[in-house]
Design an enzyme around this catalytic site. Structure first.
Site, PDB file in Angstrom:
ATOM      1  N   GLU A 270       0.814  -1.215   0.000  1.00 22.46           N
ATOM      2  CA  GLU A 270       0.000   0.000   0.000  1.00 22.46           C
ATOM      3  C   GLU A 270       0.855   1.276   0.000  1.00 22.46           C
ATOM      4  OE1 GLU A 270      -4.173  -1.485   1.966  1.00 22.46           O
ATOM      5  OE2 GLU A 270      -2.742  -0.483   3.297  1.00 22.46           O
TER       6      GLU A 270
ATOM      7  N   GLU B 218      -6.826  -7.526  -1.498  1.00 24.88           N
ATOM      8  CA  GLU B 218      -7.412  -7.360  -0.163  1.00 24.88           C
ATOM      9  C   GLU B 218      -8.862  -6.917  -0.282  1.00 24.88           C
ATOM     10  OE1 GLU B 218      -5.505  -4.871   2.697  1.00 24.88           O
ATOM     11  OE2 GLU B 218      -3.492  -5.606   2.251  1.00 24.88           O
TER      12      GLU B 218
END
Length: 648
Positions: A173, A330
């Site tokens: 991320e 995710e």
């Protein structure tokens, strides 16, 4: 900074041909990838044994492993302990579960900050951030990069030939928390190096930044800083360049690790997971350096527009590599833990969300995380195996979904049917549009979503393309708020219409060049001819609504403001048509307007006559079979239909 921390940004803008690597990854799978983020270091041997049995029951065939394992793997500087990771990789390989192995560099161990406090990021106001969370590192720091590269080299060397290794996961991320980079002295020096490469001379920078205004002219590079806290508006060109630089510096961190993996494990593909679509990173600039795009999706169950917002994000992910399948790396099985009010996903919602990703091009459905943590900041984030264990609704739904996805094995490597409509998205424009001191605030993402929604609600497939993408492939092109517009891009849009395309441009477009200098001669600058109009003045209203004083120069009025004067126009140009929206219509009017536009352009829904809340998308298998995925957001049902699925 280059990947080795020596300065410059060479190679960032290039591309990489990794189709062979991706073929090897797909050869490991017999159906769509399914699994989650596995963090066994949080648990003991008894749980590890149960994990394997539950993974078999759930149909898990891929896990991400080690994302936050740096402190466990390197507890003290240079002293590595891989025994824990060896055991888990061996166990997963024996169970037939492939591994997306992380380089572990998302969150450094506390000892790095203790020994090298200069690696910690600094905010614009001078505040230095500290360990205790994650991403506590300066992207420009050569010390951080050297430690990250060293760890990556050790991991790659040790596991290059491990049978479990299927894919590398670099970082995690990027830009999620240090989204505006860092303002320390190391970052400032790196910013100057980046500016030298971009402009060559201080005089060229002064011209691009319009520094004659407010006596900002620079005499040397050393006078230039990152846009730190200041008494009033910062120079907008400086702000936009700093965001470009920030995206590039994070990309350089990624590339530093990728270079190691490409050398040591050249046949193993690499990825990193992007956060929900935001202005942080120029994803079109990043995408060539990923073998496969990965994305984290966390729609809010309380948001009535969540399905459309999610569809937009998925269309962006699909567009980053021109329609190549991507990975949902995710999502949450139920509730997250970081909103003010974290609603659970009701029964069936997780299944619907997962199939929506597949419908929009995903070849993987993974979750964060496999087993819900007992402690730490995300202990209330839902997981495939909840705190209550496998005898729960969540795990039953997880198991049912695993079996269902496995039953549609031919969807693996199928591609969504190409759309006839596209939406243009440009991160440098986003950065420039949302700087200070404009006639009114314009939210670029909300504008893009408003245009996309009118097609989504009509079940019209929509691709997302960059400014240098293949525009000629589409009958309809939506261009929301292209404030920052180069002459080259303006010429491409004009040629698109001249050649027969239908262009829809929304307000506050064509205002400045790529250096935030206004195009003189009347708005919208180099789009005046193709749009057939001039905007003489902006007229934003007290309630925040946008309005303009438009003078027609060949275009026809389609809609008017309440008080009169053209608000929406249409202009036939060459063999095509250019529309201009001088305001943001309400959703109903926008839908009606774009229904007319796309009908004229010959753009049809995937399936005509669908009720509101029902979406259909089509994927085409390697054998040429069209598979329709029908998503009913009214009752949460999903239907997979096979056979001929031509447009109606």
């Amino acid at each position: 900074m280059t990947p080795d921390g020596t300065g410059g940004t060479d190679g960032i803008g290039g591309s990489s041909d990794s189709s062979g690597n991706l073929d090897r990854f797909y050869d490991r799978l017999t159906s769509l990838a399914y699994g989650g983020d596995y963090n066994p270091e949080q648990w003991g041997p008894d749980v590890h044994a149960e994990d394997i049995e539950l993974m078999r029951a759930a149909g898990v065939n891929l896990v991400t492993l080690g994302i936050f394992g740096w402190a466990t793997t390197e507890p003290t500087p240079g002293a590595y302990d891989f025994t824990w990771l060896d055991a888990h990789l061996d166990r997963l390989a024996a169970a037939g579960v492939a591994v997306c192995l992380a380089t572990m560099t998302a969150s450094p161990p506390p000892w790095l900050a203790r020994l090298h406090p200069e690696t910690l990021p600094v905010l614009a106001d001078g505040t230095r951030l500290h360990p205790g969370s994650r991403q506590h590192w300066c992207p420009s720091s050569p010390v951080f990069r050297s430690h990250a590269v060293r760890l990556t080299e050790r991991l790659a060397t040790r596991y290059a030939d491990h049978p479990a290794l299927a894919l590398w996961h670099i970082g995690n991320e990027y830009g999620c928390h240090i989204s505006r980079h860092c303002h320390c002295e190391v970052s400032t020096a790196a910013f100057r190096d980046w500016l030298r490469e971009r402009y060559g001379t201080v005089d060229a920078l002064n011209d691009a930044w319009s520094t004659t205004f407010w006596s900002q002219r620079y005499g040397t590079w050393e006078e230039i800083h990152t846009p730190r806290a200041a008494p009033s508006f910062r120079n907008p060109a400086q702000q936009a360049d700093f965001l470009r630089f920030s995206s590039d510096e994070l990309l350089a961190c990624y590339l530093a690790e990728k270079a190691v993996l490409a050398r040591v494990t050249p046949h193993t593909p690499v990825t990193t997971n992007f956060v929900p679509v935001a202005k942080t990173l120029d994803l079109f600039r990043w995408a060539p350096h990923l073998d496969v795009v990965s994305y984290d999706s966390y729609p809010d169950p309380h948001d009535p527009d969540a399905a459309q917002r999610t569809a937009f994000s998925y269309d962006v992910m699909r567009g980053l590599k021109a329609g190549q399948p991507w990975m949902l790396l995710e999502q949450a099985p139920s509730a997250v833990n970081w909103r003010a009010h974290n609603g659970r996903k009701p029964p069936g919602r997780m299944r619907l969300d997962s199939w929506q990703a597949v419908a929009h091009g995903a070849d993987a459905v993974l979750f964060f995380q496999w087993r819900q943590s007992r402690g730490g900041a995300e202990k209330f984030q839902s997981a495939m195996v909840p705190h209550a264990g496998p005898e729960t609704r969540t795990f039953r739904e997880v198991t049912e979904l695993g079996a269902e996805l496995a039953a549609h094995a031919d969807l693996l490597r199928s591609r969504p049917e190409r759309a006839d409509a596209a939406l243009l998205l440009d991160w440098p424009n986003w950065w420039a549009l949302e700087t200070d001191a404009h006639p009114s605030e314009v939210d670029y993402l909300e504008g893009a979503l408003a245009h996309h929604k009118a097609l989504y609600d009509a079940s019209v497939a929509c691709d997302v393309v960059p400014v240098d993408g293949d525009l000629a492939a589409y009958r309809l092109l939506l261009v929301p708020h292209l404030y920052s517009l180069s002459l080259d891009t303006a010429a491409r849009l004009t040629d698109y219409v001249r050649g027969g395309g239908t262009l829809v441009v929304s307000y506050f477009s064509g205002i400045t060049d790529e250096h935030d200098r206004v195009h003189l001669g009347g708005y919208p600058g180099p789009l005046r001819e193709v749009l057939g109009l001039t905007v003489e003045e902006f007229d934003p209203r007290p309630d925040g609504a946008w309005a303009e004083e438009i003078r027609l120069e060949g275009a026809e009025q389609v809609l008017a403001y309440d008080e009169g004067g053209p608000a929406v126009t249409r202009h036939e140009y060459g063999r095509g048509t250019a529309w201009y929206l001088g305001l943001r219509p309400d959703p109903k009017t926008m839908r009606e307007l774009l229904d007319r536009v796309r009908a004229e352009a010959g753009v049809s829904p995937v399936v005509a006559g669908l009720p509101e809340g029902v979406q259909v998308r089509t994927r085409v298998t390697a054998a040429g079979e069209r598979v329709r995925l029908r998503l009913d957001h009214r009752d949460g049902s999903v239907t997979v239909e096979r056979g001929q699925a031509s447009r109606q």
